[in-house]
Design an enzyme around this catalytic site. Structure first.
Site, short mmCIF file in Angstrom:
data_model
loop_
_atom_site.label_atom_id
_atom_site.label_comp_id
_atom_site.label_asym_id
_atom_site.label_seq_id
_atom_site.Cartn_x
_atom_site.Cartn_y
_atom_site.Cartn_z
CG ASP A 61 74.80 -18.24 16.20
OD1 ASP A 61 74.88 -19.13 15.34
OD2 ASP A 61 75.94 -17.86 16.48
CG ASN A 68 69.39 -23.25 15.24
OD1 ASN A 68 69.17 -22.93 16.58
ND2 ASN A 68 68.40 -22.77 14.44
NE ARG A 105 75.18 -27.19 10.22
CZ ARG A 105 75.12 -26.14 11.03
NH1 ARG A 105 76.21 -26.23 11.66
NH2 ARG A 105 74.85 -25.11 10.68
CG HIS A 154 68.28 -25.40 11.31
ND1 HIS A 154 69.01 -24.30 11.60
CD2 HIS A 154 69.11 -25.70 10.17
CE1 HIS A 154 70.13 -24.17 11.21
NE2 HIS A 154 70.42 -25.19 10.20
CB THR A 173 72.40 -11.88 2.11
OG1 THR A 173 73.08 -11.10 3.05
CG2 THR A 173 70.99 -11.06 1.81
CG ASN A 224 72.22 -17.95 6.87
OD1 ASN A 224 71.37 -17.60 7.46
ND2 ASN A 224 73.62 -18.20 7.26
C1 FPP Z 1 71.72 -20.29 13.17
O1 FPP Z 1 72.13 -21.33 13.63
C2 FPP Z 1 70.28 -20.66 12.82
C3 FPP Z 1 69.87 -20.52 11.35
C4 FPP Z 1 70.52 -19.91 10.18
C5 FPP Z 1 68.47 -20.81 11.12
C6 FPP Z 1 67.44 -20.11 12.22
C7 FPP Z 1 66.17 -20.50 11.57
C8 FPP Z 1 65.13 -21.14 12.49
C9 FPP Z 1 65.43 -21.08 13.91
C10 FPP Z 1 63.81 -21.42 11.85
C11 FPP Z 1 62.93 -20.33 11.87
C12 FPP Z 1 61.58 -20.74 11.41
C13 FPP Z 1 60.67 -19.91 10.95
C14 FPP Z 1 59.31 -20.09 10.14
C15 FPP Z 1 60.80 -18.26 11.09
P1 FPP Z 1 73.55 -22.06 13.07
O2 FPP Z 1 72.92 -23.09 12.28
O3 FPP Z 1 74.36 -20.94 12.55
O4 FPP Z 1 74.20 -22.76 14.42
P2 FPP Z 1 75.78 -23.06 14.49
O5 FPP Z 1 76.48 -21.56 14.48
O6 FPP Z 1 75.72 -23.81 15.86
O7 FPP Z 1 76.08 -23.82 13.53
#
Ligand code: FPP
Length: 265
Positions: free
Chosen positions: A35, A37, A48, A52, A81, A83
């Site tokens: 969490d 990113n 944003r 990732h 599910t 997202n």
């Molecule tokens: C949550 O952070 C992260 C995700 C929904 C995506 C995670 C995916 C990756 C790190 C890529 C992985 C790649 C492979 C090929 C397995 P958020 O966007 O919810 O962060 P926030 O809470 O700060 O908005």
């Protein structure tokens, strides 16, 4: 981080891990909720999606260190599910990112003996991603190294509903008596069938929630929450999480401390 290694002389224990960690008490299975990113990117004035992209590097580093330090399985929550409700551009970016990472990293995964699997309702993913997933799964299926499970279009409640439906179908076909449905029968219908339950759940960005992740499998997991955003989760942060885990007493509802993974027991 100190790179000095503690070398185990025990045949059953992993070869090495950083000083400060007991190689005989590593968790067999680590699960991660990656969490933060978006917040990581926002704090740097970036879009944003750059969070990732940086998150992929943190995941690769975590996989490598888990493998080197003797963790047998790593399960990462890549796309839930829920997202799908994000803006279409972000969802599309994530799908394309999964595809490009798989294409780019498959050879290295093969060489490093990683066995990769994708857990979730994969039919809803873009067709190209589905075929890359099928290829990566097949090409690494006999690898002898760490099990790397990527939860993609995964939801814990949906997984339990699906498992219940599959058991009901077996009962309807006359293959199973309702009285034969026990914890093992249900666990065998989950996406994680055959994988021991996680010993340790790591969640980044300070949130103290399970967020529909591995609802059944995390029943007795130790939980480590760090305030770091996922892209900043590095080897030192992983070591801290593992030290936290090794400091816990696991009693599984009983009175005595049990270490299920110690010395291969
Ligand atoms: C949550 O952070 C992260 C995700 C929904 C995506 C995670 C995916 C990756 C790190 C890529 C992985 C790649 C492979 C090929 C397995 P958020 O966007 O919810 O962060 P926030 O809470 O700060 O908005």
């Amino acid at each position: 981080m100190s790179q000095r290694l503690a070398v185990s002389t025990d045949q059953a224990a992993p070869l090495c891990c950083p000083e400060g960690l007991d190689p005989r008490r590593m968790p067999g299975h680590v699960a991660v909720i990656m969490d933060g990113n978006g917040r990581w990117a926002k704090a740097r004035g970036l879009p944003r999606v750059m969070g990732h992209r940086a998150g992929v590097e943190a995941l690769k580093s975590t996989l490598r260190h888990c493998s080197d330090w003797g963790v047998e399985a790593l399960t990462a929550y890549a796309f839930s599910t829920e997202n799908w409700s994000r803006p279409g551009d972000e969802v599309n970016f994530l799908m394309t990112l999964f595809e490009s990472v798989l294409q780019r990293e498959l050879q290295a995964l093969e060489e490093e003996q990683v066995r990769i699997r994708f857990l979730g309702d994969l039919d809803a993913l873009p067709v190209k991603l589905q075929s890359l997933i099928a290829e990566a799964t097949q090409r690494t299926s006999t690898n002898s190294g760490i099990h790397f499970n990527v939860c993609t279009n995964y939801g814990g409640r949906r997984e339990l509903v699906r498992a219940s439906q599959r058991l009901a179908e077996r009962v309807a076909r006359g293959e199973l008596q309702p009285s034969q449905i026990d914890e093992n029968a249900l666990a065998a219908e989950l996406f994680t069938a055959g994988e021991p339950d996680p010993d340790l759940l790591i969640r980044t960005s300070g949130e103290r929630r399970i967020s529909n992740f591995l609802l059944w499998q995390l029943a007795y997991a130790e939980i480590h929450v760090t305030d770091l955003c996922w892209p900043d989760f590095d080897a030192q942060a992983l070591q801290l999480a593992l030290e936290d885990y090794q400091g816990r007493q696991r009693r599984f509802g009983g009175l005595q401390s049990i270490e299920p993974h110690a010395l291969g027991s």
